[in-house]
Motif scaffolding. Structure first.
Motif, PDB file in Angstrom:
ATOM      1  N   ALA A 363       0.974  -1.327   0.395  1.00 60.47           N
ATOM      2  CA  ALA A 363       0.006   0.003  -0.186  1.00 60.47           C
ATOM      3  C   ALA A 363       1.121   1.465   0.175  1.00 60.47           C
ATOM      4  N   LYS A 365       4.250   1.705  -0.566  1.00 58.62           N
ATOM      5  CA  LYS A 365       4.719   1.899  -2.060  1.00 58.62           C
ATOM      6  C   LYS A 365       4.170   1.524  -3.795  1.00 58.62           C
ATOM      7  N   ILE A 392      -1.829   4.668  -6.512  1.00 58.33           N
ATOM      8  CA  ILE A 392      -1.912   4.357  -8.442  1.00 58.33           C
ATOM      9  C   ILE A 392      -2.446   2.972  -8.729  1.00 58.33           C
ATOM     10  N   ILE A 402      -2.657 -11.354  -9.735  1.00 63.46           N
ATOM     11  CA  ILE A 402      -1.357 -10.324  -8.304  1.00 63.46           C
ATOM     12  C   ILE A 402      -1.239 -11.399  -7.288  1.00 63.46           C
ATOM     13  N   TYR A 407       4.894 -13.005  -9.945  1.00 68.61           N
ATOM     14  CA  TYR A 407       3.658 -12.143 -10.911  1.00 68.61           C
ATOM     15  C   TYR A 407       3.795 -10.888 -10.352  1.00 68.61           C
ATOM     16  N   ASN A 411       2.141  -2.308 -13.455  1.00 70.80           N
ATOM     17  CA  ASN A 411       2.337  -1.100 -12.400  1.00 70.80           C
ATOM     18  C   ASN A 411       4.115  -1.288 -11.760  1.00 70.80           C
ATOM     19  N   GLY A 417      10.056  -4.958  -6.729  1.00 74.68           N
ATOM     20  CA  GLY A 417       9.701  -5.834  -5.771  1.00 74.68           C
ATOM     21  C   GLY A 417       9.977  -7.596  -6.334  1.00 74.68           C
ATOM     22  N   GLY A 419       7.750  -9.773  -6.663  1.00 72.39           N
ATOM     23  CA  GLY A 419       6.168 -10.514  -7.138  1.00 72.39           C
ATOM     24  C   GLY A 419       6.054 -11.988  -6.113  1.00 72.39           C
ATOM     25  N   ILE A 420       6.722 -12.007  -4.745  1.00 73.15           N
ATOM     26  CA  ILE A 420       6.072 -13.242  -3.419  1.00 73.15           C
ATOM     27  C   ILE A 420       5.385 -12.817  -2.499  1.00 73.15           C
ATOM     28  N   GLY A 421       5.299 -11.983  -2.781  1.00 70.41           N
ATOM     29  CA  GLY A 421       4.670 -10.976  -1.095  1.00 70.41           C
ATOM     30  C   GLY A 421       3.145 -11.474  -1.530  1.00 70.41           C
ATOM     31  N   LEU A 422       2.319 -10.995  -2.546  1.00 71.52           N
ATOM     32  CA  LEU A 422       0.447 -11.273  -2.265  1.00 71.52           C
ATOM     33  C   LEU A 422       0.932 -12.963  -2.026  1.00 71.52           C
ATOM     34  N   SER A 423       1.321 -13.638  -2.859  1.00 71.42           N
ATOM     35  CA  SER A 423       0.938 -15.637  -2.524  1.00 71.42           C
ATOM     36  C   SER A 423       1.488 -15.581  -1.367  1.00 71.42           C
ATOM     37  N   THR A 446      -6.194   1.044  -3.699  1.00 69.25           N
ATOM     38  CA  THR A 446      -7.055  -0.373  -3.449  1.00 69.25           C
ATOM     39  C   THR A 446      -7.299  -0.468  -2.020  1.00 69.25           C
ATOM     40  N   PHE A 448      -7.358  -4.469   0.405  1.00 66.70           N
ATOM     41  CA  PHE A 448      -6.734  -6.182   0.372  1.00 66.70           C
ATOM     42  C   PHE A 448      -7.763  -6.131   1.818  1.00 66.70           C
TER      43      PHE A 448
HETATM   44  P1  ADP Z   1       5.622  -6.649  -5.346  1.00 63.29           P
HETATM   45  O1  ADP Z   1       4.550  -6.115  -4.701  1.00 63.29           O
HETATM   46  O2  ADP Z   1       6.619  -7.534  -4.848  1.00 63.29           O
HETATM   47  O3  ADP Z   1       5.874  -7.246  -6.895  1.00 63.29           O
HETATM   48  P2  ADP Z   1       3.100  -8.682  -5.026  1.00 63.29           P
HETATM   49  O4  ADP Z   1       2.844  -9.914  -4.476  1.00 63.29           O
HETATM   50  O5  ADP Z   1       3.510  -8.403  -3.331  1.00 63.29           O
HETATM   51  O6  ADP Z   1       4.392  -8.760  -5.128  1.00 63.29           O
HETATM   52  O7  ADP Z   1       1.702  -7.813  -5.668  1.00 63.29           O
HETATM   53  C1  ADP Z   1       2.182  -8.709  -7.132  1.00 63.29           C
HETATM   54  C2  ADP Z   1       1.869  -7.145  -7.852  1.00 63.29           C
HETATM   55  O8  ADP Z   1       0.181  -6.730  -7.516  1.00 63.29           O
HETATM   56  C3  ADP Z   1       2.236  -5.985  -7.673  1.00 63.29           C
HETATM   57  O9  ADP Z   1       3.923  -6.083  -8.306  1.00 63.29           O
HETATM   58  C4  ADP Z   1       1.596  -5.147  -8.231  1.00 63.29           C
HETATM   59  O10 ADP Z   1       2.064  -5.038  -9.197  1.00 63.29           O
HETATM   60  C5  ADP Z   1       0.334  -5.498  -7.089  1.00 63.29           C
HETATM   61  N1  ADP Z   1      -0.174  -5.008  -6.123  1.00 63.29           N
HETATM   62  C6  ADP Z   1       0.124  -5.483  -5.162  1.00 63.29           C
HETATM   63  N2  ADP Z   1      -0.384  -4.666  -4.255  1.00 63.29           N
HETATM   64  C7  ADP Z   1      -0.315  -3.318  -4.893  1.00 63.29           C
HETATM   65  C8  ADP Z   1      -1.531  -1.731  -4.273  1.00 63.29           C
HETATM   66  N3  ADP Z   1      -1.476  -1.884  -3.148  1.00 63.29           N
HETATM   67  N4  ADP Z   1      -1.362  -1.358  -4.929  1.00 63.29           N
HETATM   68  C9  ADP Z   1      -1.395  -1.522  -5.984  1.00 63.29           C
HETATM   69  N5  ADP Z   1      -0.951  -2.748  -7.168  1.00 63.29           N
HETATM   70  C10 ADP Z   1      -0.124  -3.319  -6.151  1.00 63.29           C
END
Ligand code: ADP
Length: 457
Positions: A363, A365, A392, A402, A407, A411, A417, A419-423, A446, A448
């Protein structure tokens, strides 16, 4: 022992027991009947002779002559007639006298009226006969050569048929068991070919209805799952190596370029700054991977205990603000939170903190004001956390992807980053029995939303 052999032996043993019982019943009832019939025959024979003696008053010498010249005499035939005082009135051939009548024998004939006994191989009968007020004690004995021969033949026939029936049952049982278990043998052959490199092979499911087909279907389903996770792991490993290679290559390139010629102290400082950034990214990547492995593969080793969501959230904020003093994290606690224990959940503190940190970091970054607003409250008595930003946003085509490991959305150029954080966050929330969903609008922000079941309910 193989099931095929076990089944055959069991079947043959059952059949043998039945057949043996049947043969014994047949043999012994035939033996009983022969004995009974022969005693009757002896009685008839003795009565005929006694009648000739006492009713027709035929002379004993004449009777003996008839006996000797008769062609119908039984083997070892011997009839004797006594009066009750044990006086002998008649005896067949004097030279054959194997039944030694005694006073005691005559007495028991008188008392019991009829006795049956054996003298070696001779079958003998003793009974009383009354005529014209006088009582006679009669003994008769002979050997049932014909009957015994027939009985022996019956025994032989029964033994031979018993043995051949068992042999036949064994052979038929073997064939039958082989036929019945043929699908299992085929399954074994096929399963032997299934290996890590041939996980796409499946077992034949035969008619699709019986138990063996059910087993094959279940086994195939297990293979589907295995193949899926195997593919996922392969994909995961190749993604990891790719992710590690990129920052490592950048790091090496920066150092090589810096090494090409002598640089000013300022230039060296810049190189150190760049490479330090890459090294930090690598360290973050490796710790994220470790957490992902923890949440995905080694669930049994994760400690769960009762903890309060608001406390974990405050801890997560503290950590983020320490590492990124420029970020802002606002937390809005619902009023009910102070009054109830519903925010107590059963979970792992470390993993939950990792999940919350990921969401807060994203959120901050991905928004210009680097601010994350968190609200914690309840949705139908289930704790609900919302992580919102006015950043954004995520393009609709990225929303479905995401949560996939590695992935990064379109943006991504706005912030670094891996791409591991959300998974990782999704797996942690699922591990706690919760759900995660996202709502986003490009240019607006956004949110969550996370539901985690309370341990109090
Ligand atoms: P990372 O942040 O390292 O790229 P994440 O798995 O945390 O990887 O997130 C995957 C993707 O989801 C990000 O690359 C971004 O495109 C999108 N994303 C996640 N959170 C946000 C957010 N709060 N605002 C905008 N895009 C987001």
């Amino acid at each position: 022992m193989k099931i095929r052999l076990k089944l055959t032996l069991l079947f043959a043993a059952l059949f043998a027991a039945l057949l043996l019982a049947f043969s014994l019943v047949v043999y012994f009832s035939a033996a009983d009947q022969r004995e009974e019939e022969y005693f009757n025959r002896l009685r008839q024979l003795a009565i005929t002779k006694t009648r000739l003696l006492v009713e027709a008053k035929i002379d004993p010498a004449v009777l003996q002559l008839i006996y000797k010249s008769s062609l119908n005499t039984l083997p070892q035939e011997e009839v004797a007639v006594f009066d009750t005082a044990f006086h002998i009135l008649y005896h067949d051939a004097n030279e054959i006298d194997r039944v030694k009548e005694t006073n005691g024998m005559i007495d028991s004939i008188k008392t019991l009226k009829e006795i049956h006994f054996y003298v070696d191989d001779l079958q003998a009968i003793g009974f009383v006969y009354t005529f014209a007020g006088k009582t006679y004690a009669i003994t008769a004995a002979a050997r049932d050569d014909d009957g015994l021969k027939k009985l022996n033949t019956l025994r032989l026939v029964l033994v031979i048929s018993f043995c051949s029936a068992i042999l036949f049952t064994l052979l038929a049982g073997m064939l039958f068991a082989r036929k019945a278990l043929a699908p299992v043998s085929r399954m074994v052959d096929r399963a032997e070919n299934i290996s890590a490199s041939h996980l796409d092979l499946r077992l034949g499911t035969g008619n699709g209805k019986d138990e063996i087909a059910e087993l094959a279907i279940t086994f195939n389903r297990m293979l589907d799952r295995l193949e899926g996770s195997f593919d996922a792991q392969k994909q995961f490993v190749s993604n990891i190596s790719h992710e590690l290679r990129t920052p490592l290559a950048a790091l090496i390139a920066e150092l090589e370029i810096a090494d090409l010629k002598a640089r000013t102290a300022e230039e060296y400082k810049e190189v150190i700054r760049q490479t330090l950034q890459d090294a930090r990214r690598l360290a973050r990547l490796s710790s994220d991977l470790l957490d992902l492995a923890k949440a995905s593969y080694d669930q049994s080793g994760i400690n769960f205990k009762e903890l309060r969501l608001d406390e974990v959230l405050l801890d997560a904020r503290k950590e983020i603000l320490k590492a990124n003093p420029g970020y802002r994290v606002e937390i809005l606690f619902a009023k009910e939170l102070e009054e109830s224990d519903l925010s107590t959940i059963y979970g792992n503190e470390y993993l939950l903190k990792v999940a919350f940190i990921n969401l807060i970091e994203n959120a901050c970054k991905f928004s210009l004001n680097h601010t994350c607003s968190i609200s914690i409250g309840f949705d139908a008595r289930t704790p609900l956390l919302r992580f919102s930003d006015q950043g954004i946003g995520i393009p609709p085509e990225d929303l479905a992807h995401i949560f996939t490991p590695f992935y990064r959305g379109e943006n991504k150029r706005h912030a670094p980053g891996n791409g591991i954080g959300l998974s990782l966050t999704t797996r942690i929330i699922r591990l706690h029995g919760g759900t995660i969903s996202v709502n986003s609008e490009v240019g607006k922000g956004t949110t969550f939303s996370i539901h985690i079941p309370s341990s109090i309910l």
